[in-house]
Design a protein around this motif. Structure first.
Motif, mmCIF file in Angstrom:
data_model
loop_
_atom_site.group_PDB
_atom_site.id
_atom_site.type_symbol
_atom_site.label_atom_id
_atom_site.label_comp_id
_atom_site.label_asym_id
_atom_site.label_seq_id
_atom_site.Cartn_x
_atom_site.Cartn_y
_atom_site.Cartn_z
ATOM 1 N N LEU A 86 30.017 59.745 -28.831
ATOM 2 C CA LEU A 86 29.736 60.925 -29.296
ATOM 3 C C LEU A 86 29.550 61.965 -28.425
ATOM 4 O O LEU A 86 29.050 62.899 -29.023
ATOM 5 N N GLU A 87 29.593 61.902 -27.543
ATOM 6 C CA GLU A 87 28.480 63.022 -26.504
ATOM 7 C C GLU A 87 29.344 63.069 -25.339
ATOM 8 O O GLU A 87 30.790 62.073 -24.943
ATOM 9 N N ALA A 88 30.345 64.629 -24.690
ATOM 10 C CA ALA A 88 30.782 64.801 -23.423
ATOM 11 C C ALA A 88 30.154 65.175 -22.792
ATOM 12 O O ALA A 88 29.545 65.918 -22.383
ATOM 13 N N LEU A 89 30.085 63.745 -21.568
ATOM 14 C CA LEU A 89 29.514 64.298 -20.099
ATOM 15 C C LEU A 89 29.656 64.998 -19.212
ATOM 16 O O LEU A 89 30.261 65.652 -18.933
ATOM 17 N N THR A 90 28.194 64.969 -18.684
ATOM 18 C CA THR A 90 28.168 66.026 -18.129
ATOM 19 C C THR A 90 27.764 65.046 -16.701
ATOM 20 O O THR A 90 27.679 64.273 -17.129
ATOM 21 N N ASN A 91 27.486 65.965 -15.260
ATOM 22 C CA ASN A 91 27.409 65.035 -14.208
ATOM 23 C C ASN A 91 25.952 64.802 -13.862
ATOM 24 O O ASN A 91 25.801 63.985 -13.506
ATOM 25 N N ASP A 92 24.848 65.716 -15.010
ATOM 26 C CA ASP A 92 24.159 64.865 -15.310
ATOM 27 C C ASP A 92 23.632 63.094 -15.839
ATOM 28 O O ASP A 92 22.814 62.575 -15.891
ATOM 29 N N ARG A 93 24.608 63.346 -16.698
ATOM 30 C CA ARG A 93 24.974 62.649 -17.820
ATOM 31 C C ARG A 93 24.804 61.467 -16.593
ATOM 32 O O ARG A 93 25.351 60.012 -16.719
ATOM 33 N N ILE A 94 26.345 61.112 -15.819
ATOM 34 C CA ILE A 94 26.529 60.507 -14.444
ATOM 35 C C ILE A 94 25.261 60.057 -14.285
ATOM 36 O O ILE A 94 25.788 58.846 -13.405
ATOM 37 N N ALA A 95 24.845 61.169 -13.114
ATOM 38 C CA ALA A 95 23.482 60.527 -12.515
ATOM 39 C C ALA A 95 22.477 59.653 -13.203
ATOM 40 O O ALA A 95 21.960 58.683 -12.708
ATOM 41 N N ASP A 96 22.402 59.848 -14.345
ATOM 42 C CA ASP A 96 22.151 58.590 -15.423
ATOM 43 C C ASP A 96 22.517 57.592 -15.262
ATOM 44 O O ASP A 96 22.271 56.324 -15.808
ATOM 45 N N GLY A 97 24.040 57.268 -14.977
ATOM 46 C CA GLY A 97 24.432 55.542 -14.479
ATOM 47 C C GLY A 97 25.763 55.474 -15.517
ATOM 48 O O GLY A 97 26.450 54.237 -15.797
#
Length: 428
Positions: free
Chosen positions: A416-427
């Motif tokens: 339900l969310e479009a990922l950004t690179n900070d979310r990629i950094a969250d794992g």
């Protein structure tokens, strides 16, 4: 279960915020009473209708009173209400793996998050209040780290939309040639939209974490697919303009400042007029003939422009072959929970559908989160298929009144969310 903010029924909203509007044309002075506007306290039929609409909206309450739920409905909802943490597993010994069975060391957990105004949330909270050993309310899901609007932000967006609608409806009356009734209706719409924008009518709906969870074995290699949407765009001659055009004040200076622009302009003019000889019976593509003769074409200056990030999707396929009655009951409960929570719920009025539940999905290793695999953000269950039997035949277990010998289930989830690179950094 971790403790967090708890859901409490919201306090009563603000009182009615009246927005008086005058829907009458200005009239010249006349002794004829029919040309005079009515007293300010008088209300026409249109105004009265919109007044009733505003009163009706203010009295609406999407959160159903648990006491109003019939006993029959309560019994139907019992399989989806849990007063303590409850985990449905398949296979039955999933958390106590058999030696030399590595596939059972790995599992995936599905946690269900319901809307706070759902009947499951209402009845569960009502039941929890009767058990002192448990939390008195379901835990509010905190999705603040996700790239999604919070409940409060959604409310702000809705109010802003209503405000724009009110302004647009009000402006449409200015200078309008509509008659008195038309203007009254327009102003009534503006007033109603303005009321929605300025009041607490737009509810803030949070999600609550239920006490029911589903643990299933990992049936296939976990896959995480990422997609970025880029769009092919042609910038054309604009991308080839010289830096010297910054001092140009007219088209002639622009053409002089960029070498080759004159030829490009001439070609464009010829191609634009290429359809003229057709009236004389001369056919053919004049622009193409110029390109053939010169062996060159205009540089389109193509670029890839970033557009958006796609939503990740996750698929799970399971084959159930229950070995005993308890395991079969678990399978039935698992299928029933997925089916129930992927579908919307009628609101108390029956005029609206409440959003379905959401799912948090976690990969586990020996019952604990597997930090070596990617995380999955909150998802919606978008597709589900249940097949009773295998591809070739449908068989039942003898002496069980028709219990299927095999059940296959396919699930498809969308994040339900479009990922950004900070979310990629969250794992993720």
């Amino acid at each position: 279960m971790s403790t967090g903010d708890t859901y409490n029924p919201s306090a009563p909203g603000e009182g009615l915020a009246g927005s008086p509007h005058s829907g009458y044309d200005s009239h010249p002075q006349s002794e004829d009473p029919s040309f005079l506007p009515p007293p300010s306290d008088a209300k026409g039929p249109v105004e009265r209708v919109f007044g009733v609409i505003r009163d009706n909206v203010s009295e609406s309450n999407d959160i159903e009173d648990p006491s109003a739920i019939s006993q029959e409905d309560r019994e139907k909802l019992q399989p989806f209400i849990f007063n303590s943490p409850t985990v449905f597993q398949y296979p039955q010994n999933l958390t106590d793996p058999v030696p030399d069975s590595p596939e059972q060391l790995h599992s995936v957990r599905f946690t269900i998050n319901v809307r706070e105004n759902s009947r499951v949330a209402d009845l569960t909270n009502q039941n929890l209040g009767q058990y002192a050993q448990y939390s008195t309310q379901l835990e509010v899901v905190n999705n603040s780290e996700q790239n999604r609007l919070t409940a409060e932000q959604k409310q702000t967006v809705a109010k802003g939309t209503a405000t724009v609608a009110a302004i647009g409806a009000g402006l449409s009356v200015v200078g309008s040639k509509a008659n008195l009734v038309g203007k009254s209706i327009a102003l009534g719409v503006a007033g109603s939209a303005g009321y929605v924008a300025s009041s607490g009518v737009i509810e803030t709906v949070k999600t609550l974490r239920t006490l029911g969870m589903i643990d299933l074995y990992i049936s296939q290699p976990p896959v995480a697919k990422y997609s970025a949407n880029w769009e092919n765009k042609e910038l054309g001659a604009l991308a080839g303009l010289s830096d010297d055009i910054s001092g140009a004040s007219n088209l002639e200076e622009i053409i002089r400042s960029t070498k080759g622009l004159g030829e490009l302009a001439l070609r464009g003019a010829i191609q634009a007029a290429a359809n003229l000889p057709a009236g004389l019976g001369i056919t053919g593509d004049i622009g193409s003939s110029l390109e053939l003769a010169s062996s060159k074409v205009a540089n389109p200056y193509k670029e890839q422009l970033f557009n958006s990030i796609g939503f990740r999707q996750f698929a799970f396929t399971y084959k159930f072959t229950p070995r005993n009655g308890n395991e079969y009951e678990n399978v039935k409960n698992i299928i029933r929970l997925f089916k129930y929570h992927m579908h919307p719920e009628n609101d108390p009025t029956g005029l609206f559908l409440e959003y379905p539940s959401e799912f948090d999905i976690t990969y586990l290793y020996k019952g604990e989160e597997n930090k070596e695999l990617n995380k999955i953000s909150t998802c919606a269950l978008t597709d589900m298929k249940v097949t009773y039997g295998n591809q070739d035949a449908f068989t039942t277990i003898k002496g069980t009144n028709g219990v299927p010998a095999e059940i296959n289930m396919e699930l498809a989830f969308t994040e339900l969310e479009a990922l950004t690179n900070d979310r990629i950094a969250d794992g993720l």
